[in-house]
Design an enzyme around this catalytic site. Structure first.
Site, short mmCIF file in Angstrom:
data_model
loop_
_atom_site.label_atom_id
_atom_site.label_comp_id
_atom_site.label_asym_id
_atom_site.label_seq_id
_atom_site.Cartn_x
_atom_site.Cartn_y
_atom_site.Cartn_z
N LYS A 39 0.84 -1.21 0.00
CA LYS A 39 0.00 0.00 0.00
C LYS A 39 0.86 1.25 0.00
O LYS A 39 2.05 1.19 0.31
CB LYS A 39 -0.87 0.01 1.26
N ARG A 94 -13.86 -6.96 8.47
CA ARG A 94 -14.85 -5.89 8.64
C ARG A 94 -16.10 -6.18 7.84
O ARG A 94 -17.19 -6.18 8.35
CB ARG A 94 -14.24 -4.55 8.19
N SER A 132 -7.52 2.61 7.98
CA SER A 132 -6.44 3.61 8.04
C SER A 132 -6.50 4.51 6.81
O SER A 132 -6.30 5.73 6.92
CB SER A 132 -5.08 2.91 8.10
P1 ADP Z 1 -2.82 -4.54 6.07
O1 ADP Z 1 -2.07 -3.58 5.22
O2 ADP Z 1 -2.06 -5.79 6.37
O3 ADP Z 1 -4.24 -4.81 5.61
P2 ADP Z 1 -3.96 -2.92 8.18
O4 ADP Z 1 -3.23 -2.13 9.22
O5 ADP Z 1 -4.81 -2.16 7.22
O6 ADP Z 1 -2.87 -3.80 7.47
O7 ADP Z 1 -4.90 -3.99 8.89
C1 ADP Z 1 -4.37 -4.98 9.74
C2 ADP Z 1 -5.49 -5.91 10.17
O8 ADP Z 1 -6.42 -5.18 10.96
C3 ADP Z 1 -6.30 -6.49 9.00
O9 ADP Z 1 -6.65 -7.82 9.30
C4 ADP Z 1 -7.53 -5.64 8.97
O10 ADP Z 1 -8.64 -6.35 8.44
C5 ADP Z 1 -7.72 -5.33 10.44
N1 ADP Z 1 -8.47 -4.10 10.63
C6 ADP Z 1 -8.24 -2.90 10.07
N2 ADP Z 1 -9.17 -1.99 10.44
C7 ADP Z 1 -10.00 -2.64 11.29
C8 ADP Z 1 -11.19 -2.28 12.00
N3 ADP Z 1 -11.72 -1.08 11.85
N4 ADP Z 1 -11.77 -3.21 12.79
C9 ADP Z 1 -11.26 -4.45 12.86
N5 ADP Z 1 -10.17 -4.88 12.20
C10 ADP Z 1 -9.55 -3.99 11.42
#
Ligand code: ADP
Length: 164
Positions: A39, A94, A132
């Site tokens: 990303k 999610r 994020s």
């Molecule tokens: P990645 O780049 O590996 O997807 P993220 O930081 O975006 O990393 O997400 C890490 C984990 O946290 C993923 O499994 C994602 O689905 C989960 N996650 C992200 N946002 C939320 C949320 N709002 N509630 C629950 N889980 C979340």
């Protein structure tokens, strides 16, 4: 039992923290912050780790914090898991839209490291919309993100975006 919660955490949000609250009832959790990510990343890995630490410090009490640790990993997650002998991966789901990607990832990780098991926890409804990338978009356009991220993260995001 130990589990590794890997991600970009660019930055950590209240959705991640909500998932962690429920995860530590089941596991000792190592939050593994990916140095490399497909990303587009706003914060350096050092900044992302610092924000995870600050968020944990402001969100969890001492006994909860004992169940949590933070590490950086470079390259493939399975390489880190093999080195540390922690073959449980924790991920959040999610919406249906997460499912296909997460399934591919889980199968790929298992192909690379057959002992690995991926455990999914379902996001709380109030955080199911939260990511994020959306938080970064909202703050870039001047929106209020105070209910979406912990205070130290909000401060760093403002400094980063305004400083640009
Ligand atoms: P990645 O780049 O590996 O997807 P993220 O930081 O975006 O990393 O997400 C890490 C984990 O946290 C993923 O499994 C994602 O689905 C989960 N996650 C992200 N946002 C939320 C949320 N709002 N509630 C629950 N889980 C979340």
């Amino acid at each position: 039992m130990k589990a590794v919660y890997p991600g970009s955490f660019d930055p950590i949000t209240n959705g991640h923290l909500d998932l962690l609250e429920r995860a530590i009832l089941l596991f000792d959790v190592t939050i593994a912050v990916a140095a490399d990510s497909p990303k587009s990343i706003l914060f350096s890995v050092e900044e992302r780790i610092a924000m995870v630490r600050e968020a944990i410090g402001s969100h969890f009490n001492l006994s909860e914090r004992k169940r949590l640790s933070v590490v950086r990993f470079d390259g493939l997650l399975v390489t880190y898991l093999k080195q540390t002998g922690k073959p449980v991966i924790l991920r959040g789901l999610r919406a249906v839209s997460d499912y296909e990607y997460e399934l591919q990832l889980a199968h790929m990780n298992r192909r690379l490291f057959p002992e690995v098991e991926t455990v999914f926890l379902v996001a709380s409804p109030q955080y199911s919309f939260l990511s994020s990338s959306l938080v970064k978009e909202v703050i870039r356009l001047g929106g209020d993100i105070s209910s979406m991220v912990p205070k130290p993260v909000e401060t760093r995001l403002k400094a980063k975006i305004v400083g640009r």
